[in-house]
Design a protein around this motif. Structure first.
Motif, PDB file in Angstrom:
ATOM      1  N   MET A 168       0.841  -1.201   0.000  1.00 36.23           N
ATOM      2  CA  MET A 168       0.000   0.000   0.000  1.00 36.23           C
ATOM      3  C   MET A 168       0.879   1.256   0.000  1.00 36.23           C
ATOM      4  N   SER A 169       1.965   1.207   0.760  1.00 29.82           N
ATOM      5  CA  SER A 169       2.814   2.397   0.938  1.00 29.82           C
ATOM      6  C   SER A 169       3.471   2.850  -0.361  1.00 29.82           C
ATOM      7  N   ILE A 170       3.734   1.896  -1.266  1.00 26.60           N
ATOM      8  CA  ILE A 170       4.479   2.260  -2.491  1.00 26.60           C
ATOM      9  C   ILE A 170       3.737   1.759  -3.738  1.00 26.60           C
ATOM     10  N   LYS A 171       2.420   1.654  -3.645  1.00 24.09           N
ATOM     11  CA  LYS A 171       1.679   0.957  -4.717  1.00 24.09           C
ATOM     12  C   LYS A 171       1.842   1.595  -6.096  1.00 24.09           C
ATOM     13  N   LYS A 172       2.051   2.909  -6.158  1.00 22.73           N
ATOM     14  CA  LYS A 172       2.172   3.532  -7.486  1.00 22.73           C
ATOM     15  C   LYS A 172       3.575   3.416  -8.070  1.00 22.73           C
ATOM     16  N   LEU A 173       4.482   2.807  -7.314  1.00 18.12           N
ATOM     17  CA  LEU A 173       5.867   2.691  -7.794  1.00 18.12           C
ATOM     18  C   LEU A 173       6.159   1.343  -8.432  1.00 18.12           C
ATOM     19  N   VAL A 174       5.131   0.495  -8.510  1.00 15.05           N
ATOM     20  CA  VAL A 174       5.367  -0.846  -9.070  1.00 15.05           C
ATOM     21  C   VAL A 174       5.619  -0.737 -10.575  1.00 15.05           C
ATOM     22  N   ILE A 175       6.642  -1.455 -11.051  1.00  9.83           N
ATOM     23  CA  ILE A 175       6.972  -1.365 -12.482  1.00  9.83           C
ATOM     24  C   ILE A 175       6.944  -2.720 -13.196  1.00  9.83           C
ATOM     25  N   GLY A 176       7.005  -3.811 -12.447  1.00  8.15           N
ATOM     26  CA  GLY A 176       6.998  -5.098 -13.125  1.00  8.15           C
ATOM     27  C   GLY A 176       7.115  -6.257 -12.152  1.00  8.15           C
ATOM     28  N   LYS A 177       7.376  -7.429 -12.720  1.00  9.68           N
ATOM     29  CA  LYS A 177       7.511  -8.648 -11.929  1.00  9.68           C
ATOM     30  C   LYS A 177       8.879  -9.266 -12.171  1.00  9.68           C
ATOM     31  N   VAL A 178       9.340 -10.010 -11.198  1.00  8.05           N
ATOM     32  CA  VAL A 178      10.604 -10.709 -11.376  1.00  8.05           C
ATOM     33  C   VAL A 178      10.406 -11.786 -12.446  1.00  8.05           C
ATOM     34  N   ALA A 179      11.288 -11.796 -13.421  1.00  7.56           N
ATOM     35  CA  ALA A 179      11.164 -12.759 -14.516  1.00  7.56           C
ATOM     36  C   ALA A 179      11.228 -14.194 -13.974  1.00  7.56           C
ATOM     37  N   PRO A 180      10.385 -15.069 -14.517  1.00  4.98           N
ATOM     38  CA  PRO A 180      10.371 -16.465 -14.049  1.00  4.98           C
ATOM     39  C   PRO A 180      11.777 -17.066 -14.111  1.00  4.98           C
ATOM     40  N   GLY A 181      12.091 -17.852 -13.122  1.00  5.66           N
ATOM     41  CA  GLY A 181      13.394 -18.525 -13.097  1.00  5.66           C
ATOM     42  C   GLY A 181      14.500 -17.682 -12.495  1.00  5.66           C
ATOM     43  N   ASN A 182      14.209 -16.424 -12.194  1.00  5.06           N
ATOM     44  CA  ASN A 182      15.213 -15.560 -11.585  1.00  5.06           C
ATOM     45  C   ASN A 182      15.066 -15.605 -10.064  1.00  5.06           C
ATOM     46  N   VAL A 183      16.093 -16.036  -9.381  1.00  5.65           N
ATOM     47  CA  VAL A 183      16.039 -16.109  -7.924  1.00  5.65           C
ATOM     48  C   VAL A 183      16.631 -14.813  -7.372  1.00  5.65           C
ATOM     49  N   ALA A 184      15.770 -14.041  -6.700  1.00  2.21           N
ATOM     50  CA  ALA A 184      16.197 -12.723  -6.217  1.00  2.21           C
ATOM     51  C   ALA A 184      17.228 -12.834  -5.102  1.00  2.21           C
ATOM     52  N   VAL A 185      18.076 -11.823  -5.000  1.00  5.08           N
ATOM     53  CA  VAL A 185      19.043 -11.740  -3.905  1.00  5.08           C
ATOM     54  C   VAL A 185      18.313 -11.125  -2.710  1.00  5.08           C
ATOM     55  N   SER A 186      18.251 -11.865  -1.586  1.00  2.00           N
ATOM     56  CA  SER A 186      17.566 -11.320  -0.412  1.00  2.00           C
ATOM     57  C   SER A 186      18.379 -10.185   0.194  1.00  2.00           C
ATOM     58  N   SER A 187      17.672  -9.118   0.585  1.00  2.00           N
ATOM     59  CA  SER A 187      18.361  -7.995   1.216  1.00  2.00           C
ATOM     60  C   SER A 187      18.993  -8.397   2.537  1.00  2.00           C
ATOM     61  N   GLU A 188      18.605  -9.549   3.095  1.00  2.00           N
ATOM     62  CA  GLU A 188      19.209  -9.983   4.360  1.00  2.00           C
ATOM     63  C   GLU A 188      20.716 -10.154   4.236  1.00  2.00           C
ATOM     64  N   LYS A 189      21.189 -10.362   3.013  1.00  2.00           N
ATOM     65  CA  LYS A 189      22.631 -10.496   2.806  1.00  2.00           C
ATOM     66  C   LYS A 189      23.344  -9.175   3.067  1.00  2.00           C
ATOM     67  N   ARG A 190      22.620  -8.064   2.940  1.00  2.00           N
ATOM     68  CA  ARG A 190      23.233  -6.740   3.100  1.00  2.00           C
ATOM     69  C   ARG A 190      22.619  -5.942   4.250  1.00  2.00           C
ATOM     70  N   ASN A 191      21.604  -6.496   4.906  1.00  2.00           N
ATOM     71  CA  ASN A 191      20.902  -5.744   5.936  1.00  2.00           C
ATOM     72  C   ASN A 191      21.871  -5.297   7.037  1.00  2.00           C
ATOM     73  N   PRO A 192      22.036  -3.964   7.225  1.00  2.00           N
ATOM     74  CA  PRO A 192      22.992  -3.498   8.222  1.00  2.00           C
ATOM     75  C   PRO A 192      22.583  -3.857   9.648  1.00  2.00           C
ATOM     76  N   PHE A 193      21.294  -4.235   9.849  1.00  2.00           N
ATOM     77  CA  PHE A 193      20.841  -4.600  11.190  1.00  2.00           C
ATOM     78  C   PHE A 193      21.078  -6.075  11.494  1.00  2.00           C
ATOM     79  N   GLY A 194      21.554  -6.800  10.499  1.00  2.00           N
ATOM     80  CA  GLY A 194      21.861  -8.218  10.708  1.00  2.00           C
ATOM     81  C   GLY A 194      20.605  -9.027  10.934  1.00  2.00           C
ATOM     82  N   LYS A 195      20.786 -10.282  11.295  1.00  2.00           N
ATOM     83  CA  LYS A 195      19.637 -11.183  11.470  1.00  2.00           C
ATOM     84  C   LYS A 195      18.978 -10.970  12.817  1.00  2.00           C
TER      85      LYS A 195
END
Ligand code: HEM
Length: 119
Positions: free
Chosen positions: A92-119
């Motif tokens: 809801m907060s960013i609904k007008k900013l949507v531009i597309g979908k992740v292409a099938p077969g593409n495994v996204a990189v989770s932001s947890e790998k870079r999250n400065p707050f850690g796990k």
């Protein structure tokens, strides 16, 4: 929370923005390589629940500031948002900013790998 623009201010700003054509969005498949390229505060994309958003206009309105957000641009922030603020309705907060979908077969990189707050 720092003073300045807020999430509510962005909801108001969105009222002045054009609504995305959801039919076009649903068929705009974006590859992971493309998403990863948009990792700058002047041109930043993120993935949330398999949809791709251009969050560039939102960044300065984020109540948690931009410092934590910028390193995560280009990644999938779903997991991080669940951990940090699962009560926030991201779609809801960013609904007008949507531009597309992740292409099938593409495994996204989770932001947890870079999250400065850690796990
Ligand atoms: C477009 C995606 C996002 C939206 C719409 C969003 C929205 C929000 C909102 C509404 C708050 C205030 C919550 C409250 O006061 O209860 C908040 C706080 C916060 N957000 Fe986000 N957020 C997003 C992404 C992120 C990401 C990727 C991070 C990762 C670092 C993050 C980190 C934080 C932190 C640390 C706070 C707490 C700030 C404080 O307590 O002062 N957010 N966010």
């Amino acid at each position: 929370m720092r003073p300045g623009p807020s999430g509510i201010a962005f909801i108001n700003k969105m009222k002045t923005m054009a609504s995305p054509n959801m039919q076009a969005v649903e068929s705009n498949y974006i590859t992971l390589a493309q998403i990863l390229e948009h990792n700058a505060p002047t041109d930043g994309w993120i993935i949330y629940r398999n949809y791709v958003y251009d969050v560039t206009p939102y960044l300065m309105y984020h109540p948690g500031g931009t410092d934590c957000f910028i390193p995560l641009l280009g990644t999938d922030i779903t997991e991080t948002c669940q951990k940090i603020h699962n009560w926030v309705n991201i779609e809801m907060s960013i609904k007008k900013l949507v531009i597309g979908k992740v292409a099938p077969g593409n495994v996204a990189v989770s932001s947890e790998k870079r999250n400065p707050f850690g796990k």
